[in-house]
Design a protein around this motif. Structure first.
Motif, PDB file in Angstrom:
ATOM      1  N   ASN A  37      11.222 126.898 114.694  1.00 53.63           N
ATOM      2  CA  ASN A  37      10.986 126.556 116.159  1.00 53.63           C
ATOM      3  C   ASN A  37      11.112 127.808 117.032  1.00 53.63           C
ATOM      4  O   ASN A  37      12.346 128.451 117.119  1.00 53.63           O
ATOM      5  N   ILE A  38      10.086 128.533 117.537  1.00 56.20           N
ATOM      6  CA  ILE A  38      10.372 129.559 118.347  1.00 56.20           C
ATOM      7  C   ILE A  38      10.412 129.222 119.913  1.00 56.20           C
ATOM      8  O   ILE A  38      10.609 130.228 120.672  1.00 56.20           O
ATOM      9  N   PHE A  39      10.104 127.790 120.177  1.00 56.35           N
ATOM     10  CA  PHE A  39      10.048 127.774 121.708  1.00 56.35           C
ATOM     11  C   PHE A  39      10.118 126.075 121.717  1.00 56.35           C
ATOM     12  O   PHE A  39       9.301 125.587 121.058  1.00 56.35           O
ATOM     13  N   THR A  40      10.964 125.697 122.493  1.00 50.81           N
ATOM     14  CA  THR A  40      10.991 124.176 122.805  1.00 50.81           C
ATOM     15  C   THR A  40      11.258 123.972 124.525  1.00 50.81           C
ATOM     16  O   THR A  40      12.392 124.506 124.970  1.00 50.81           O
ATOM     17  N   ALA A  41      10.448 123.487 125.109  1.00 51.67           N
ATOM     18  CA  ALA A  41      10.588 123.283 126.622  1.00 51.67           C
ATOM     19  C   ALA A  41      11.890 122.525 126.964  1.00 51.67           C
ATOM     20  O   ALA A  41      12.090 121.444 126.280  1.00 51.67           O
ATOM     21  N   LYS A  42      12.666 122.952 128.051  1.00 51.53           N
ATOM     22  CA  LYS A  42      13.628 122.135 128.487  1.00 51.53           C
ATOM     23  C   LYS A  42      13.060 121.339 129.639  1.00 51.53           C
ATOM     24  O   LYS A  42      12.044 121.565 130.364  1.00 51.53           O
ATOM     25  N   GLU A  43      13.873 120.173 129.918  1.00 49.88           N
ATOM     26  CA  GLU A  43      13.548 119.211 130.749  1.00 49.88           C
ATOM     27  C   GLU A  43      13.311 120.052 132.309  1.00 49.88           C
ATOM     28  O   GLU A  43      12.477 119.714 133.117  1.00 49.88           O
ATOM     29  N   SER A  44      14.180 120.861 132.520  1.00 45.02           N
ATOM     30  CA  SER A  44      14.139 121.647 133.872  1.00 45.02           C
ATOM     31  C   SER A  44      13.151 122.631 133.787  1.00 45.02           C
ATOM     32  O   SER A  44      12.991 123.282 135.049  1.00 45.02           O
ATOM     33  N   ASP A  45      12.577 123.221 132.687  1.00 43.92           N
ATOM     34  CA  ASP A  45      11.771 124.316 132.751  1.00 43.92           C
ATOM     35  C   ASP A  45      10.427 123.950 133.122  1.00 43.92           C
ATOM     36  O   ASP A  45       9.851 123.130 132.304  1.00 43.92           O
ATOM     37  N   GLU A  46       9.479 124.517 134.177  1.00 38.61           N
ATOM     38  CA  GLU A  46       8.362 124.015 134.303  1.00 38.61           C
ATOM     39  C   GLU A  46       7.432 125.135 133.841  1.00 38.61           C
ATOM     40  O   GLU A  46       6.315 125.343 134.131  1.00 38.61           O
ATOM     41  N   ASN A  47       8.048 126.249 133.373  1.00 36.77           N
ATOM     42  CA  ASN A  47       7.240 127.422 133.228  1.00 36.77           C
ATOM     43  C   ASN A  47       6.707 127.352 131.789  1.00 36.77           C
ATOM     44  O   ASN A  47       6.829 128.307 130.775  1.00 36.77           O
ATOM     45  N   HIS A  48       5.819 126.288 131.769  1.00 35.82           N
ATOM     46  CA  HIS A  48       5.045 126.125 130.196  1.00 35.82           C
ATOM     47  C   HIS A  48       3.967 124.879 130.302  1.00 35.82           C
ATOM     48  O   HIS A  48       4.023 124.245 131.498  1.00 35.82           O
ATOM     49  N   PRO A  49       2.940 124.817 129.706  1.00 31.45           N
ATOM     50  CA  PRO A  49       1.780 124.077 130.006  1.00 31.45           C
ATOM     51  C   PRO A  49       2.463 122.669 129.517  1.00 31.45           C
ATOM     52  O   PRO A  49       3.307 122.445 128.898  1.00 31.45           O
ATOM     53  N   LEU A  50       1.866 121.697 130.278  1.00 32.37           N
ATOM     54  CA  LEU A  50       1.856 120.441 129.970  1.00 32.37           C
ATOM     55  C   LEU A  50       1.478 120.112 128.759  1.00 32.37           C
ATOM     56  O   LEU A  50       0.660 120.694 127.935  1.00 32.37           O
ATOM     57  N   SER A  51       2.069 119.156 127.978  1.00 33.34           N
ATOM     58  CA  SER A  51       1.474 118.429 126.662  1.00 33.34           C
ATOM     59  C   SER A  51       0.295 118.172 126.679  1.00 33.34           C
ATOM     60  O   SER A  51      -0.372 117.481 127.542  1.00 33.34           O
ATOM     61  N   ARG A  52      -0.543 118.676 125.571  1.00 32.17           N
ATOM     62  CA  ARG A  52      -2.024 118.263 125.626  1.00 32.17           C
ATOM     63  C   ARG A  52      -2.453 117.989 124.345  1.00 32.17           C
ATOM     64  O   ARG A  52      -1.858 118.622 123.394  1.00 32.17           O
ATOM     65  N   MET A  53      -3.576 117.564 124.013  1.00 30.59           N
ATOM     66  CA  MET A  53      -4.204 117.353 122.776  1.00 30.59           C
ATOM     67  C   MET A  53      -5.759 118.037 123.004  1.00 30.59           C
ATOM     68  O   MET A  53      -6.222 117.996 124.233  1.00 30.59           O
ATOM     69  N   GLU A  54      -6.476 117.936 122.102  1.00 29.77           N
ATOM     70  CA  GLU A  54      -7.827 118.463 122.104  1.00 29.77           C
ATOM     71  C   GLU A  54      -8.145 119.797 123.085  1.00 29.77           C
ATOM     72  O   GLU A  54      -9.110 119.817 123.461  1.00 29.77           O
ATOM     73  N   TYR A  55      -6.964 120.553 123.136  1.00 33.06           N
ATOM     74  CA  TYR A  55      -7.162 121.926 123.788  1.00 33.06           C
ATOM     75  C   TYR A  55      -7.750 122.737 122.548  1.00 33.06           C
ATOM     76  O   TYR A  55      -7.911 122.470 121.444  1.00 33.06           O
ATOM     77  N   SER A  56      -8.228 123.917 123.176  1.00 35.75           N
ATOM     78  CA  SER A  56      -8.168 125.056 122.285  1.00 35.75           C
ATOM     79  C   SER A  56      -7.938 126.260 122.567  1.00 35.75           C
ATOM     80  O   SER A  56      -7.558 126.533 123.825  1.00 35.75           O
ATOM     81  N   GLY A  57      -7.593 127.146 121.797  1.00 35.55           N
ATOM     82  CA  GLY A  57      -7.284 128.571 122.018  1.00 35.55           C
ATOM     83  C   GLY A  57      -7.352 129.612 121.058  1.00 35.55           C
ATOM     84  O   GLY A  57      -8.175 129.536 119.849  1.00 35.55           O
ATOM     85  N   CYS A  58      -6.859 130.752 121.347  1.00 34.78           N
ATOM     86  CA  CYS A  58      -7.061 131.815 120.096  1.00 34.78           C
ATOM     87  C   CYS A  58      -6.020 132.872 120.469  1.00 34.78           C
ATOM     88  O   CYS A  58      -5.221 132.784 121.398  1.00 34.78           O
TER      89      CYS A  58
END
Length: 158
Positions: A37-58
């Motif tokens: 596990n190289i990243f897990t968002a903390k409740e107080s941390d807003e500097n990450h994307p919202l949880s999502r599905m059906e996204y794409s990336g590269c």
């Protein structure tokens, strides 16, 4: 899942999604036969994307770019997004590139890297299938629509 080749081995990275317990806000890496596990968002941390599905990336160099997708809030309200985020595998930090990208909201689209500076996006779904084609340039942070003759290109799809 994002795949990277390194001399002598491959590395696979997964980003968020939804599980049996609900939305996931983590990044995992599979390397040398082991998950980390190289990243897990903390409740107080807003500097990450919202949880999502059906996204794409590269993957561009050592950075993962994720675009759009579907977000479901605690009231089961669905939002289709067009935000663009970058995750740096070295610093293990997220950066929002655009809260609203030039390109329209979409999920179930395709992103493919062209080189370490550019990726293309095709199609997707936003209240119906999309047929547009876009390029994103990392160094200039710019989107460009690729104009195609619709009679000579694939039909809209996701």
């Amino acid at each position: 899942m994002f795949d990277m080749e390194f001399p002598g081995h491959a590395v696979h990275v997964i980003v968020g999604g939804y599980g049996a317990e609900g939305p996931l806000k983590d990044v995992w890496m599979y390397k040398s036969g082991k998950w980390s596990n190289i990243f897990t968002a903390k409740e107080s941390d807003e500097n990450h994307p919202l949880s999502r599905m059906e996204y794409s990336g590269c993957l561009l160099g050592n950075e993962i770019f994720i675009l759009g997708g579907m977000f479901i809030d605690e009231n089961n309200q669905v939002s289709i997004m067009n935000d663009l985020w970058r995750y740096n595998l070295t610093s293990k930090a997220w950066t929002m590139i655009a809260e609203e990208s030039t390109i329209s909201e979409r999920c179930n689209h395709l992103c493919v890297s062209i080189d370490e500076n550019c990726f293309i996006v095709h199609g997707g779904d936003c209240m119906g299938p999309l047929a547009d084609l876009w390029t994103y340039q990392k160094t200039t942070n710019a989107w460009s629509r690729v104009m195609c003759d619709l009679d000579q290109s694939p039909i809209a799809r996701y």
